[in-house]
Design a protein around this motif. Sequence first.
Motif, PDB file in Angstrom:
ATOM      1  N   LYS A  80       0.657  -1.120  -0.004  1.00  0.00           N
ATOM      2  CA  LYS A  80       0.128  -0.139   0.088  1.00  0.00           C
ATOM      3  C   LYS A  80       0.816   1.258   0.006  1.00  0.00           C
ATOM      4  CE  LYS A  80      -3.576   2.351   2.921  1.00  0.00           C
ATOM      5  NZ  LYS A  80      -4.153   2.264   4.415  1.00  0.00           N
ATOM      6  N   ASP A  85      -1.653   0.418  -3.463  1.00  0.00           N
ATOM      7  CA  ASP A  85      -2.636  -0.698  -3.108  1.00  0.00           C
ATOM      8  C   ASP A  85      -2.294  -1.918  -2.431  1.00  0.00           C
ATOM      9  OD1 ASP A  85      -4.754  -2.565  -3.565  1.00  0.00           O
ATOM     10  OD2 ASP A  85      -5.199  -2.007  -5.605  1.00  0.00           O
ATOM     11  N   GLU A  86      -2.899  -2.115  -1.347  1.00  0.00           N
ATOM     12  CA  GLU A  86      -2.369  -3.348  -0.532  1.00  0.00           C
ATOM     13  C   GLU A  86      -2.551  -4.679  -1.082  1.00  0.00           C
ATOM     14  OE1 GLU A  86      -6.446  -4.498   2.074  1.00  0.00           O
ATOM     15  OE2 GLU A  86      -4.675  -3.493   3.033  1.00  0.00           O
ATOM     16  N   ASN A  87      -3.220  -4.619  -2.343  1.00  0.00           N
ATOM     17  CA  ASN A  87      -3.710  -6.071  -2.725  1.00  0.00           C
ATOM     18  C   ASN A  87      -2.639  -6.192  -4.114  1.00  0.00           C
ATOM     19  OD1 ASN A  87      -6.006  -6.814  -1.717  1.00  0.00           O
ATOM     20  ND2 ASN A  87      -7.284  -5.059  -2.857  1.00  0.00           N
ATOM     21  N   LYS A  88      -1.565  -5.031  -4.350  1.00  0.00           N
ATOM     22  CA  LYS A  88      -0.980  -5.323  -5.271  1.00  0.00           C
ATOM     23  C   LYS A  88       0.396  -6.077  -4.755  1.00  0.00           C
ATOM     24  CE  LYS A  88      -1.902  -1.477  -8.119  1.00  0.00           C
ATOM     25  NZ  LYS A  88      -1.518  -0.195  -8.858  1.00  0.00           N
TER      26      LYS A  88
END
Length: 285
Positions: A80, A85-88
């Motif tokens: 993040k 983005d924490e999903n990257k």
Amino acid sequence: MKLALKKLCGAFSLLAACGAAALAPAAASAQAQTDSRLDTILKRDKLIVATFSTAPPFGYTDEKGKLVGFDIDISRLIAKSLLGDENKVEFVSVTSEGRWPAVASGRADIGVASTTVYPDRAIRVAFTRPYIDSGMSVAVRKDANVNTLAELNSSKYTLANLSNPQMMDRQKRFLPDIKVLTFDTPSSQFLALKSGQAQAMQMDTPVLNWYAANNQELKVLPEALAVTSGNAIFMKQGDFQLWLWMDTMVQEMTAGSRYNEYTEIYRKWFGRNPPPQRFYSMAAK
């Protein structure tokens, strides 16, 4: 005379062109060697993290098959902060010994795998400052009726170890008379203890506290096997840019601008607050 000079100039031009052509691949190769893995991560727009999937509460697969844990949430906070983005983030599951080649080979950018900093390990990988303090303890089955390391140091008991030299050294120093079973993953250690195949296991203190809290038949002995140590992020050696960013990120998590988010993650997995930030006061002296 003019014709000879013209031929000479032409020869020099040809040599210069050939030299430039020969140097171009070398320059490109040198540029490739100096490019930081940090640049690669930013261009890829994804962070690849080597971690454990069998070491609760740091990294493990829950009943829904999802990878969860303190290290997983820390990795998402890093993604993040780095990529917005924490999903990257992509996780590569590794064993205790497999974590080193995962970063050395480039299979993963960094490792976040409840890894204690030791000088001999720092020969193999580059560590940031610790993102969490830890220690080493022993958990035992309550039905073994053991309350101290001295009582446990007997050939009638079996200790579950991980396959790393630090655990072997601690066992020889503190429990030289105990029998030993060696495993590749913390979950295998725990299953040996849970089934009665072993009566004790050594592991990071937070991990054992988590196991004991969730398994009434287990308890953690009060004596420590080592002084307080630190778990750190690790990566391939020689990449200063990547190391500097990651080390700065750890500083910001544990004592700076990301401390509030770090605290939420810490409290979620350990049920308590992390060590406090540096004290700051506006009061006049």
